[in-house]
Design a protein around this motif. Sequence first.
Motif, PDB file in Angstrom:
ATOM      1  N   LEU A   1       0.879  -1.168   0.000  1.00  0.00           N
ATOM      2  CA  LEU A   1       0.000   0.000   0.000  1.00  0.00           C
ATOM      3  C   LEU A   1       0.916   1.218   0.000  1.00  0.00           C
ATOM      4  CD1 LEU A   1      -2.576  -1.001   2.793  1.00  0.00           C
ATOM      5  CD2 LEU A   1      -2.521  -1.696   0.394  1.00  0.00           C
ATOM      6  N   SER A   2       0.978   1.920  -1.115  1.00  0.00           N
ATOM      7  CA  SER A   2       1.846   3.088  -1.256  1.00  0.00           C
ATOM      8  C   SER A   2       1.053   4.361  -1.019  1.00  0.00           C
ATOM      9  CB  SER A   2       2.440   3.138  -2.670  1.00  0.00           C
ATOM     10  OG  SER A   2       3.183   1.977  -2.941  1.00  0.00           O
ATOM     11  N   VAL A   3       1.569   5.205  -0.151  1.00  0.00           N
ATOM     12  CA  VAL A   3       0.938   6.501   0.126  1.00  0.00           C
ATOM     13  C   VAL A   3       1.467   7.500  -0.887  1.00  0.00           C
ATOM     14  CG1 VAL A   3       0.614   8.324   1.836  1.00  0.00           C
ATOM     15  CG2 VAL A   3       0.827   5.936   2.581  1.00  0.00           C
ATOM     16  N   ILE A   4       0.585   8.043  -1.714  1.00  0.00           N
ATOM     17  CA  ILE A   4       0.960   8.989  -2.757  1.00  0.00           C
ATOM     18  C   ILE A   4       0.758  10.403  -2.213  1.00  0.00           C
ATOM     19  CG2 ILE A   4       0.596   9.709  -5.135  1.00  0.00           C
ATOM     20  CD1 ILE A   4       1.518   6.736  -4.728  1.00  0.00           C
ATOM     21  N   GLN A   5       1.872  11.103  -2.013  1.00  0.00           N
ATOM     22  CA  GLN A   5       1.835  12.409  -1.363  1.00  0.00           C
ATOM     23  C   GLN A   5       2.146  13.505  -2.375  1.00  0.00           C
ATOM     24  OE1 GLN A   5       3.788  12.356   2.373  1.00  0.00           O
ATOM     25  NE2 GLN A   5       4.102  14.559   2.420  1.00  0.00           N
ATOM     26  N   PRO A   6       1.385  14.594  -2.363  1.00  0.00           N
ATOM     27  CA  PRO A   6       1.680  15.693  -3.285  1.00  0.00           C
ATOM     28  C   PRO A   6       2.891  16.492  -2.809  1.00  0.00           C
ATOM     29  CG  PRO A   6      -0.163  16.275  -1.880  1.00  0.00           C
ATOM     30  CD  PRO A   6       0.198  14.844  -1.559  1.00  0.00           C
ATOM     31  N   VAL A   7       3.622  17.059  -3.757  1.00  0.00           N
ATOM     32  CA  VAL A   7       4.725  17.965  -3.429  1.00  0.00           C
ATOM     33  C   VAL A   7       4.117  19.241  -2.870  1.00  0.00           C
ATOM     34  CG1 VAL A   7       6.574  19.372  -4.439  1.00  0.00           C
ATOM     35  CG2 VAL A   7       6.242  17.001  -5.188  1.00  0.00           C
ATOM     36  N   GLY A   8       4.749  19.812  -1.879  1.00  0.00           N
ATOM     37  CA  GLY A   8       4.255  21.073  -1.316  1.00  0.00           C
ATOM     38  C   GLY A   8       4.328  21.062   0.193  1.00  0.00           C
ATOM     39  N   GLU A   9       3.808  22.097   0.768  1.00  0.00           N
ATOM     40  CA  GLU A   9       3.821  22.242   2.219  1.00  0.00           C
ATOM     41  C   GLU A   9       2.942  21.180   2.873  1.00  0.00           C
ATOM     42  OE1 GLU A   9       5.624  24.398   4.150  1.00  0.00           O
ATOM     43  OE2 GLU A   9       6.612  24.815   2.240  1.00  0.00           O
ATOM     44  N   PRO A  10       3.415  20.618   3.972  1.00  0.00           N
ATOM     45  CA  PRO A  10       2.582  19.651   4.691  1.00  0.00           C
ATOM     46  C   PRO A  10       1.427  20.357   5.386  1.00  0.00           C
ATOM     47  CG  PRO A  10       4.616  20.048   5.886  1.00  0.00           C
ATOM     48  CD  PRO A  10       4.721  20.793   4.581  1.00  0.00           C
ATOM     49  N   PRO A  11       0.420  19.603   5.787  1.00  0.00           N
ATOM     50  CA  PRO A  11      -0.701  20.208   6.517  1.00  0.00           C
ATOM     51  C   PRO A  11      -0.242  20.793   7.852  1.00  0.00           C
ATOM     52  CG  PRO A  11      -1.248  17.984   5.776  1.00  0.00           C
ATOM     53  CD  PRO A  11       0.215  18.189   5.532  1.00  0.00           C
ATOM     54  N   ALA A  12      -1.103  21.576   8.450  1.00  0.00           N
ATOM     55  CA  ALA A  12      -0.827  22.183   9.756  1.00  0.00           C
ATOM     56  C   ALA A  12      -0.605  21.095  10.804  1.00  0.00           C
ATOM     57  CB  ALA A  12      -1.989  23.084  10.161  1.00  0.00           C
ATOM     58  N   ALA A  13       0.082  21.458  11.885  1.00  0.00           N
ATOM     59  CA  ALA A  13       0.446  20.504  12.939  1.00  0.00           C
ATOM     60  C   ALA A  13      -0.770  19.793  13.521  1.00  0.00           C
ATOM     61  CB  ALA A  13       1.223  21.219  14.036  1.00  0.00           C
ATOM     62  N   ASP A  14      -1.868  20.506  13.739  1.00  0.00           N
ATOM     63  CA  ASP A  14      -3.055  19.861  14.314  1.00  0.00           C
ATOM     64  C   ASP A  14      -3.668  18.850  13.342  1.00  0.00           C
ATOM     65  OD1 ASP A  14      -3.818  22.066  12.698  1.00  0.00           O
ATOM     66  OD2 ASP A  14      -5.769  22.187  13.694  1.00  0.00           O
ATOM     67  N   VAL A  15      -3.602  19.137  12.058  1.00  0.00           N
ATOM     68  CA  VAL A  15      -4.109  18.210  11.045  1.00  0.00           C
ATOM     69  C   VAL A  15      -3.211  16.974  10.993  1.00  0.00           C
ATOM     70  CG1 VAL A  15      -4.576  17.900   8.575  1.00  0.00           C
ATOM     71  CG2 VAL A  15      -5.188  20.051   9.701  1.00  0.00           C
ATOM     72  N   LEU A  16      -1.887  17.176  11.025  1.00  0.00           N
ATOM     73  CA  LEU A  16      -0.953  16.048  11.023  1.00  0.00           C
ATOM     74  C   LEU A  16      -1.127  15.180  12.265  1.00  0.00           C
ATOM     75  CD1 LEU A  16       2.374  17.528   9.624  1.00  0.00           C
ATOM     76  CD2 LEU A  16       0.867  15.860   8.544  1.00  0.00           C
ATOM     77  N   ALA A  17      -1.397  15.803  13.399  1.00  0.00           N
ATOM     78  CA  ALA A  17      -1.614  15.043  14.638  1.00  0.00           C
ATOM     79  C   ALA A  17      -2.839  14.141  14.507  1.00  0.00           C
ATOM     80  CB  ALA A  17      -1.763  15.989  15.823  1.00  0.00           C
ATOM     81  N   GLU A  18      -3.900  14.650  13.920  1.00  0.00           N
ATOM     82  CA  GLU A  18      -5.115  13.849  13.720  1.00  0.00           C
ATOM     83  C   GLU A  18      -4.846  12.700  12.745  1.00  0.00           C
ATOM     84  OE1 GLU A  18      -8.719  12.170  14.023  1.00  0.00           O
ATOM     85  OE2 GLU A  18      -7.919  13.753  15.308  1.00  0.00           O
ATOM     86  N   ILE A  19      -4.107  12.982  11.675  1.00  0.00           N
ATOM     87  CA  ILE A  19      -3.741  11.933  10.722  1.00  0.00           C
ATOM     88  C   ILE A  19      -2.900  10.865  11.430  1.00  0.00           C
ATOM     89  CG2 ILE A  19      -2.352  11.420   8.663  1.00  0.00           C
ATOM     90  CD1 ILE A  19      -3.317  14.172   7.569  1.00  0.00           C
ATOM     91  N   GLY A  20      -1.982  11.297  12.288  1.00  0.00           N
ATOM     92  CA  GLY A  20      -1.158  10.354  13.052  1.00  0.00           C
ATOM     93  C   GLY A  20      -1.997   9.450  13.932  1.00  0.00           C
TER      94      GLY A  20
END
Length: 117
Positions: free
Chosen positions: A6-25
């Motif tokens: 299962l490959s995670v396809i990530q777009p080039v660019g700035e990552p999401p905000a810290a709170d969004v990344l925490a929820e994804i985590g």
Amino acid sequence: MKHYLLSVIQPVGEPPAADVLAEIGRSLDAFHDELKAAGAWVFAGGLHSPETATVVRVEDGHVLMTDGPYTESKEFLGGLCIVRAPDLDAALAWGAKATRATTLPIEVRPFHGETDS
């Protein structure tokens, strides 16, 4: 059981905000826990951006190493997960859960040379 990538396809660019990344985590942790409980877990991990890559290749009989990604792209492999599944439909179901957890596209691919067991 077959193994699927299962490959995670990530777009080039700035990552999401810290709170969004925490929820994804948190969502990814729950997804990984579910894989483990189901006996489907093999391995998972996130990757640094392509700028951290070193490309190794043979050219004219010599091994060359080049910094950076092999090609420029609008997206890159941001992470991966290897799962055990009885068939493609089951692997796709894990892919659907992965895309919900990561909020990113997931490419599902079987490994060569494996047969149903």
